[in-house]
Design a protein around this motif. Sequence first.
Motif, mmCIF file in Angstrom:
data_model
loop_
_atom_site.group_PDB
_atom_site.id
_atom_site.type_symbol
_atom_site.label_atom_id
_atom_site.label_comp_id
_atom_site.label_asym_id
_atom_site.label_seq_id
_atom_site.Cartn_x
_atom_site.Cartn_y
_atom_site.Cartn_z
ATOM 1 N N TRP A 350 0.995 -1.300 -0.136
ATOM 2 C CA TRP A 350 -0.038 -0.108 0.048
ATOM 3 C C TRP A 350 0.890 1.211 -0.029
ATOM 4 O O TRP A 350 1.783 1.387 0.812
ATOM 5 C CB TRP A 350 -0.699 -0.103 1.229
ATOM 6 N N ARG A 352 1.033 5.733 -0.643
ATOM 7 C CA ARG A 352 0.069 6.925 -0.802
ATOM 8 C C ARG A 352 1.003 8.039 -0.989
ATOM 9 O O ARG A 352 2.113 8.163 -0.226
ATOM 10 C CB ARG A 352 -0.628 7.254 0.252
ATOM 11 N N GLY A 356 -2.035 12.576 -2.290
ATOM 12 C CA GLY A 356 -2.985 11.720 -1.678
ATOM 13 C C GLY A 356 -3.451 10.686 -2.621
ATOM 14 O O GLY A 356 -4.504 9.923 -2.489
ATOM 15 N N ARG A 357 -2.686 10.490 -3.776
ATOM 16 C CA ARG A 357 -3.181 9.340 -4.349
ATOM 17 C C ARG A 357 -2.858 7.799 -3.979
ATOM 18 O O ARG A 357 -1.359 7.956 -3.493
ATOM 19 C CB ARG A 357 -2.261 9.336 -6.140
ATOM 20 N N GLN A 358 -3.609 6.954 -3.852
ATOM 21 C CA GLN A 358 -3.466 5.812 -3.209
ATOM 22 C C GLN A 358 -3.283 4.408 -4.093
ATOM 23 O O GLN A 358 -4.050 4.404 -5.062
ATOM 24 C CB GLN A 358 -4.634 5.411 -2.329
#
Length: 519
Positions: A350, A352, A356-358
């Motif tokens: 995961w 980020r 703010g892009r995940q």
Amino acid sequence: MKKWFLPMALLAAGPAFAQPAPENQSSPPQTATYQPPVFTDPDRLKRLTAAFPAVEAVYREYARKNQFPGMAFGIVVDGRLVYSGAFGYSDLAKKTPATPKSLFRIASMTKSFTTMAILRLRDEGKLRLDDPAGTYIPEMKQIRPLTTDAPPITVRHLMTHAAGFPEDNPWGDRQLADTDADLMNLLKTGLSLSNVPGITYEYSNLGFALLGAVITKVSGKPYQEYITETILKPLGMTQTVWEYDRVRADLLAHGYRREDGQWKEESLLHDGSYGAMGGLITSVEDFSKYMAVHLAAWPPRNEAETGPVRRSSVREMQQPWTFNNLNSTFRYPSGRLSPMVSSYGYGLRWSRDGEGRQYVGHTGGLPGFGSQWWVMPEYGIGVVACGNLSYAGMSSANWAVMDTLISVTGLKPRSLPVSPILARRKAELVQLFQNGSPSAGNTIFAENFFPDRSPESRRKEVQALFAKAGKIKRIGELIPENQLRGRFILEGEKANIEVFFTLTPEVPALIQQLDLKEL
């Protein structure tokens, strides 16, 4: 509980609103759910399609620059493989062209299939993630803790690389064909630990081999068979296998390394007890079906479950369970600086960025192969790339492609639904701004609202803002941050005002915070 009304004096007579009236607030959504964007949205497709030549150019140049024998890639949008391609050869000796149907060993991209199987067993009530792994593998009880205060290794620890095992990529990759007996004998002879469980991330292929053993024990069948029956087949991944000698010769990608200026073929390892950490063999076309499951888990909604596991379990896989890294100097291949934080979920990475892009996905690397995939659930897109070069790093190419898809197309994150209570409170606020009071008898503010700030102070602020804005010409759409918080714009003749509000956990939810500012 004491409730508060907003005094009419707060807004005096209210600001002047131009005609026509603001958008109709009488028909808020009936539920807090929404459907994912329609795949056939012509504008979305048109913009994405226009970017595909640039995407292919990124992959082509990357394959050339890094001297890949062969490479295949795919772009998934809203659950479908919309574009794919390949370069070079899957078999150098026979000059077999690589295609999106070529079957590559995807190495550690296998790990999330293993954790998905664990969650399926959990959801069926057959195991618990916080159970000691020794509950299912008695041989693990022979592992000597690193310290006397160390907790037992749990199933969850194994899933999140937090069991305390040492990083083992070079060693673990060569254990792929070990038998079940080999794995149990390793436990019986003892393990060297680098940390106590549960305190830090350290990548462990051994941990995922043990998860395979847990699946075998709990399901009563080899983990390969369980994963094939419960995940691969239901998804239509009929070409995905564990054993390379079951692959048609013209589809099998052979692995290579570059040494002494020439290609040397890597020996393919047979399937064994470590396959749960990296044994799957699949194609871009087949793997795209798995990516679709991860995209389809969003947003949370009331539809019937159709996947191999619950959507909530897929979302659970994608959460940042074990912190991995903060790269304050990360740059996209374009050179743009964007700090990146990374964690490990359940068999998934995961990340980020500073915007703010995940991203959710995983890399894969074995002697002869390298692969990587990302999905961006908020955008409904994903990429996958596979190569037949030892430990071929695909991350750089995939970062560039994802960044290109968004920047070239102007793609925006999917919009959240507007909950009925959020729409209702907006309508009441608009009425308050227009008339100086909400609808008769309707209490909309929480008990903290006026004690937190006096009506006189709020009145002065609001009057000053509306005086600057002039007549309100338009009320913008409500943009929710979640089901109980959102913002909208009041467009004035001279200036715009942003209205932000957040609601309480009560039923019905009341306004606990209201902020207005000039834009």
